[in-house]
Design a protein around this motif. Structure first.
Motif, mmCIF file in Angstrom:
data_model
loop_
_atom_site.group_PDB
_atom_site.id
_atom_site.type_symbol
_atom_site.label_atom_id
_atom_site.label_comp_id
_atom_site.label_asym_id
_atom_site.label_seq_id
_atom_site.Cartn_x
_atom_site.Cartn_y
_atom_site.Cartn_z
ATOM 1 N N TRP A 25 0.953 -1.199 0.143
ATOM 2 C CA TRP A 25 -0.238 -0.246 0.241
ATOM 3 C C TRP A 25 0.719 1.176 -0.399
ATOM 4 C CZ3 TRP A 25 -1.016 3.921 4.011
ATOM 5 C CH2 TRP A 25 -1.936 4.997 3.305
ATOM 6 N N GLN A 27 3.536 2.102 -1.274
ATOM 7 C CA GLN A 27 3.806 1.863 -2.739
ATOM 8 C C GLN A 27 2.975 2.231 -3.705
ATOM 9 O OE1 GLN A 27 7.471 2.390 -2.977
ATOM 10 N NE2 GLN A 27 7.796 2.038 -0.971
ATOM 11 N N GLN A 28 1.807 2.315 -3.262
ATOM 12 C CA GLN A 28 0.922 2.246 -4.553
ATOM 13 C C GLN A 28 0.072 4.116 -4.472
ATOM 14 O OE1 GLN A 28 0.149 -0.217 -6.545
ATOM 15 N NE2 GLN A 28 1.482 -1.030 -5.751
ATOM 16 N N PRO A 29 -0.074 4.309 -5.945
ATOM 17 C CA PRO A 29 -0.632 5.696 -6.209
ATOM 18 C C PRO A 29 -1.386 5.858 -5.625
ATOM 19 C CG PRO A 29 0.509 5.013 -8.418
ATOM 20 C CD PRO A 29 0.493 3.625 -6.871
ATOM 21 N N LEU A 30 -1.700 7.339 -4.646
ATOM 22 C CA LEU A 30 -2.901 7.244 -4.052
ATOM 23 C C LEU A 30 -4.008 8.070 -5.074
ATOM 24 C CD1 LEU A 30 -0.925 9.269 -0.921
ATOM 25 C CD2 LEU A 30 -2.713 7.557 -0.390
ATOM 26 N N THR A 90 1.440 9.994 -6.454
ATOM 27 C CA THR A 90 1.949 10.423 -5.342
ATOM 28 C C THR A 90 1.713 9.549 -4.782
ATOM 29 O OG1 THR A 90 1.530 13.193 -5.589
ATOM 30 C CG2 THR A 90 1.899 12.054 -3.053
ATOM 31 N N THR A 91 2.658 8.273 -3.690
ATOM 32 C CA THR A 91 2.158 7.648 -2.745
ATOM 33 C C THR A 91 2.637 7.960 -1.505
ATOM 34 O OG1 THR A 91 4.736 6.780 -2.704
ATOM 35 C CG2 THR A 91 3.774 5.936 -4.524
ATOM 36 N N THR A 94 6.025 9.157 -1.197
ATOM 37 C CA THR A 94 6.504 10.527 -1.522
ATOM 38 C C THR A 94 5.690 11.650 -1.052
ATOM 39 O OG1 THR A 94 4.909 9.869 -3.073
ATOM 40 C CG2 THR A 94 6.450 8.968 -3.709
#
Length: 330
Positions: A25, A27-30, A90-91, A94
């Protein structure tokens, strides 16, 4: 005993699965409600409230998940106040890195050479995401808030482009512009010609504001400054229209009349000798330099040629001929 071992194994598997899911989660894009999402974080704001703020702003993620990530990372207390903007890709990782770095989204406001303080205030009032903390304050109250009680604001702020964090106060921008002008004036004054008829840095600032308003062609600044310096040396009135216009204030309708030149005000340099009581605008660096180091010239007059440049004269007779040629078409 065997059931205890089995339970431990199950718990370990569950924990590993949860850890793996959490790592995935992070590393996944929001998911965002729009192309970008913006948030202003105040000084001292709690991580829980920051997480809630992002969710309210449009980050489509559980508030508790963001909060636990901020807290678990050990970096929650390093999040910096400021204005932030995130976009696609954006993760959670980041996002946190951006806030820890203080990688803010900045807006800018441009303050122009030759503007008055009233124009400065109007520009700040419409600047993007700038808090209008001075909106209800008088000019005198603003100067007091800036630590300059009793000082007229005109000419005290350096015209430049100022970047600021969204949500910053307009007073903070004014403070930077005030400091910048003070530095520019001090630098110019330290480099001044030795024989200037100016006694203080404030007088140089006032004359520079006149040079700023009178200059049509940038290359002529030092020569225009020389005209006014020459007049001051011999006690001749400056006789400059911009000071009269400034003295008229909001009553000026764009047409300067003969009666205006004859009506005495503190800023009428036709009726009063010497410099006006304050600057009449915000001069830029070039006008400050030209004022303290004017061109070597004996000119006492100049008249606009109509193309942005001026015709300079040493005598009144020459000046009258130039006026007839360029202003009256004779």
């Amino acid at each position: 005993m065997k059931w205890i071992i089995r339970l431990v194994v199950v718990l370990v598997i569950v924990a590993l699965g949860a850890a793996g899911a959490a790592a995935w989660w992070l590393q996944q894009p929001l998911k965002l409600s729009g192309e970008t999402v913006e948030l202003s974080i105040e000084q001292g704001e709690l991580p829980r409230d920051i997480a809630q703020g992002w969710v309210r702003a449009g980050v489509q993620a559980p508030r508790w998940a963001l909060y636990e990530w901020f807290r678990w990372s050990g970096k929650a207390k390093r999040i910096r106040a400021g204005s932030y903007e995130i976009g696609a890709g954006t993760t959670p990782v980041t996002l946190l890195e951006k806030m820890v770095r203080g990688d803010e989204t900045l807006a800018t406001v441009r303050l122009i050479e030759g503007w008055t303080f009233r124009q400065f205030r109007a520009e700040l009032a419409k600047a993007d995401a700038l808090k209008p903390t001075t909106a209800a304050m008088s000019d005198a109250q603003i100067m007091e808030a800036l630590g300059q009680p009793g000082v007229a604001p005109e000419g005290r702020f350096y015209p430049d482009t100022y970047a600021y964090s969204k949500g910053s106060a307009d007073l903070a921008v004014l403070k930077r512009a005030l400091r910048a002008m003070r530095q520019r004036v001090d630098e110019a004054w330290a480099a001044r010609a030795p024989d200037l008829p100016l006694r203080t840095p404030d007088e140089a600032l006032t004359l520079a504001s006149i040079v700023e308003k009178e200059t049509g062609a940038a290359a002529e600044r030092a020569r225009i400054a020389a005209v006014f310096v020459n007049r001051l040396r011999i006690g001749m009135p400056l006789q400059t229209d911009p000071t009269v216009i400034y003295g008229l204030g909001e009553a000026f309708d764009g047409n300067l009349r003969k009666r205006d030149l004859q009506t005495d005000t503190p800023y009428n340099t036709y009726t009063r000798p010497g410099l006006p009581p304050t600057p009449i605008a915000m001069p830029g660096a070039a006008s400050l330099r030209a004022t303290v180091k004017p061109e070597a010239s004996k000119a006492l007059y100049f008249v606009a040629r109509g193309d942005g440049s001026s015709e300079f004269s040493e005598t009144l007779a020459e000046h009258n001929r130039a006026v007839n040629k360029y202003q009256r078409g004779r």
